[in-house]
Design a protein around this motif. Structure first.
Motif, mmCIF file in Angstrom:
data_model
loop_
_atom_site.group_PDB
_atom_site.id
_atom_site.type_symbol
_atom_site.label_atom_id
_atom_site.label_comp_id
_atom_site.label_asym_id
_atom_site.label_seq_id
_atom_site.Cartn_x
_atom_site.Cartn_y
_atom_site.Cartn_z
ATOM 1 N N LEU A 15 0.823 -1.203 0.000
ATOM 2 C CA LEU A 15 0.000 0.000 0.000
ATOM 3 C C LEU A 15 0.862 1.260 0.000
ATOM 4 N N THR A 16 1.961 1.255 0.764
ATOM 5 C CA THR A 16 2.864 2.411 0.751
ATOM 6 C C THR A 16 3.417 2.649 -0.646
ATOM 7 N N GLY A 18 2.064 1.710 -3.468
ATOM 8 C CA GLY A 18 0.971 2.171 -4.312
ATOM 9 C C GLY A 18 0.715 3.656 -4.160
ATOM 10 N N ILE A 19 0.748 4.156 -2.906
ATOM 11 C CA ILE A 19 0.549 5.586 -2.656
ATOM 12 C C ILE A 19 1.648 6.408 -3.309
ATOM 13 N N ASP A 20 2.900 5.979 -3.128
ATOM 14 C CA ASP A 20 4.021 6.753 -3.660
ATOM 15 C C ASP A 20 3.969 6.816 -5.185
ATOM 16 N N LEU A 21 3.600 5.714 -5.817
ATOM 17 C CA LEU A 21 3.508 5.713 -7.270
ATOM 18 C C LEU A 21 2.320 6.537 -7.752
ATOM 19 N N ALA A 22 1.196 6.452 -7.047
ATOM 20 C CA ALA A 22 0.001 7.188 -7.462
ATOM 21 C C ALA A 22 0.260 8.690 -7.457
ATOM 22 N N ARG A 23 0.977 9.172 -6.460
ATOM 23 C CA ARG A 23 1.215 10.614 -6.404
ATOM 24 C C ARG A 23 2.238 11.063 -7.438
ATOM 25 N N ARG A 24 2.914 10.118 -8.056
ATOM 26 C CA ARG A 24 3.850 10.426 -9.135
ATOM 27 C C ARG A 24 3.220 10.261 -10.506
ATOM 28 N N GLY A 25 1.946 9.915 -10.552
ATOM 29 C CA GLY A 25 1.270 9.717 -11.827
ATOM 30 C C GLY A 25 1.622 8.421 -12.513
ATOM 31 N N VAL A 26 2.137 7.448 -11.749
ATOM 32 C CA VAL A 26 2.482 6.142 -12.300
ATOM 33 C C VAL A 26 1.296 5.202 -12.091
ATOM 34 N N ALA A 27 0.845 4.577 -13.154
ATOM 35 C CA ALA A 27 -0.268 3.636 -13.058
ATOM 36 C C ALA A 27 0.205 2.372 -12.349
ATOM 37 N N ALA A 28 -0.401 2.069 -11.209
ATOM 38 C CA ALA A 28 -0.025 0.892 -10.440
ATOM 39 C C ALA A 28 -1.289 0.162 -10.025
ATOM 40 N N LEU A 309 11.998 2.360 -3.283
ATOM 41 C CA LEU A 309 11.729 1.897 -4.642
ATOM 42 C C LEU A 309 10.776 2.814 -5.396
ATOM 43 N N GLY A 310 9.832 3.443 -4.687
ATOM 44 C CA GLY A 310 8.805 4.226 -5.356
ATOM 45 C C GLY A 310 9.353 5.349 -6.206
#
Length: 473
Positions: A15-16, A18-28, A309-310
């Motif tokens: 989940l962490t 997923g949050i970090d990628l979502a705020r970067r505009g990366v589809a996860a 990693l995010g």
């Protein structure tokens, strides 16, 4: 289904990330084999460094509202209170480290908070979707699920726990050992006749032996019960088994346990995956390292994996960094995980006190190829690879400036060099937490490059981390 990053496992690590990628505009896409979030309290301690991460990810207020500090231990014998037991060396917050001692939040509640933040950012979790195998090619990964569906992604991350199906599918060995032959019961229970002001400890007494600990879970009406059994015992995790274990080790009667909400058995173990990356697949959290629960390091180390990693996946997939940047995930995180394994073993054996050693504030990457210390005579405590401390520089609180998926240049007494517009710059007078010079702070809060006043960040470094363009993911 197609996505940029497939995350297997909806625990704190997945989940962490997923949050970090979502705020970067990366589809996860996060997939979880269970039908819902994990229901137990298991990893209940959030270390100060994890609280800093959660501050950056926008969940710290919810985390603070959901939990509380750890109570003082109270030792019992034959129904009598023997006295208090300090289980932690206290850590007082200060300007550079605003979060002091660990904060208690049951794992199920932490995951609810992270899940809510992920969905707020547009992220998705598919429950009841079990990944059983992976195929890799030159440009991506294809995951096979038990329901016959397949998911294509450019990268995949195994965050599916110590018995990771993805790790086994990759053929990555995990080297480790049992740190204690005695099995343990852990359960979330409701109790009458016991105060919630102490962590109640019942030392071994009697033939069935084994410690019992009853810890009130902050923010709930529950207690976490942990009971130790002799080696070779088959632990009964049924409600009746939990009640019997508590009654046998304390002055409480079985009927004082009014509800058993969740229970599980485990044997303390430590293990480390031989690799944290195979091609386009990464291992994180318990899929990469399994710790004794002593010292509260496992969940926290997994969160740090995801945080490391995010930003690197974001730099490759959205920032133009070369895919070679992803090699630094294993380079940086595997040595940290190995060190933490040694620490938790020491705490388990009583050789290391919980406190400063377990806060994770002194972990860093001084030997990383991403850490560039170019000053010949630094005049402050911070070096490249160190955690960037909080401070107020030129009227700006640094943790406020760091918050978000960007790089930050801290420039006490120095004229900042030319940098891409994406880098936030904080200028001001010298501060004792840093000294003078230039400090380029990574999105995960560590100093990547440090230079003397007037120095320029090498173009090669900027390009490597996704601030100079030119890469292919």
């Amino acid at each position: 289904m197609e996505t940029d990053v497939l995350i297997v496992g909806a625990g704190p690590t997945g989940l962490t990330l997923g949050i970090d990628l979502a705020r970067r505009g990366v589809a996860a896409l996060v997939v979880e084999r269970a039908g819902a979030l994990f229901p137990g309290s298991r990893g209940k301690g959030l270390q100060p460094r994890t609280r800093e991460v959660f501050d950056d990810l926008g969940v710290i207020d919810a985390i603070h509202a959901a939990g509380g500090g750890y109570p003082v231990g109270m030792v019992w014998r034959d129904g009598e209170r023997l006295g208090e037991h300090r289980m932690f060396d206290p850590l007082e917050p200060d300007e550079s480290s605003p979060y002091g001692s660990p904060w208690m939040v049951p794992q199920w509640r932490t995951q609810e908070i992270l899940y809510a933040r992920l969905t707020e950012l547009g992220g998705r979790v598919l429950f009841g979707r079990e990944v059983t195998g992976l195929d890799q090619g030159g440009s991506g990964v294809r995951a096979r699920c038990t329901d016959g569906t397949e998911i294509s992604a450019r990268y995949a991350v195994a965050a599916d726990g110590g018995r990771s199906a993805v790790r086994r599918a990759l053929g990555v060995p995990m080297t480790g050992r049992d740190v204690d032959p005695e099995p343990n019961l852990v359960a979330d229970v409701r109790i009458t006749g016991l105060d919630r002001d102490h962590w109640h400890l019942f030392p071994p007494d009697g033939e069935d032996g084994g410690l019992l600990a009853l810890c009130p879970l902050a923010g709930t009406e529950d207690f976490q019960a942990v009971a130790r059994f002799p080696a070779g015992t088959e632990v009964d995790v049924s409600p009746d088994g939990v009640r019997k274990a508590v009654a046998a080790r304390s002055h409480l009667a079985a009927e004082d346990i009014t509800e058993v909400r969740w229970a599980s058995a485990f044997r303390p173990r430590e293990a480390l995956a031989d690799r944290f990356r195979v091609g386009r697949v990464f291992l994180a959290g318990d899929a990469a390292h399994v710790h004794s629960p002593a010292g509260g390091q496992g969940l926290n180390t997994g969160v740090q994996d995801a945080y490391n990693l995010g930003w690197k996946l974001g730099a490759v997939l959205r920032g133009g960094a070369d895919a070679a940047l992803l090699d630094t995930y294993e380079e940086e995180r595997r040595p940290v995980a190995a060190d933490v394994l040694g620490l938790t073993g020491g705490v388990h054996r009583g050789e290391v006190r919980r406190g400063e050693a377990t806060a994770q504030l002194k972990l860093g990457y001084p030997e990383s190829s991403l850490s560039r210390e170019t000053r010949t005579a630094p005049d402050g405590p911070v070096r490249a690879g160190d955690r960037a401390p909080d401070a107020t520089v030129g009227g700006t609180r640094l943790f406020d400036a760091f918050r978000g998926p960007h790089w930050t240049l801290v420039a006490p007494t120095a004229e900042p060099p030319a940098l891409p517009p994406a880098v936030r710059v904080v200028r001001g007078p010298a501060h004792p937490a840093y000294g003078t010079g230039l400090f380029l702070v990574r999105p995960d809060g560590y100093v990547g490059w440090a230079g003397a006043p007037g120095a320029a960040v090498p173009a090669e470094y900027l390009s490597r981390v996704g601030l100079g363009g030119g890469g292919v993911g």
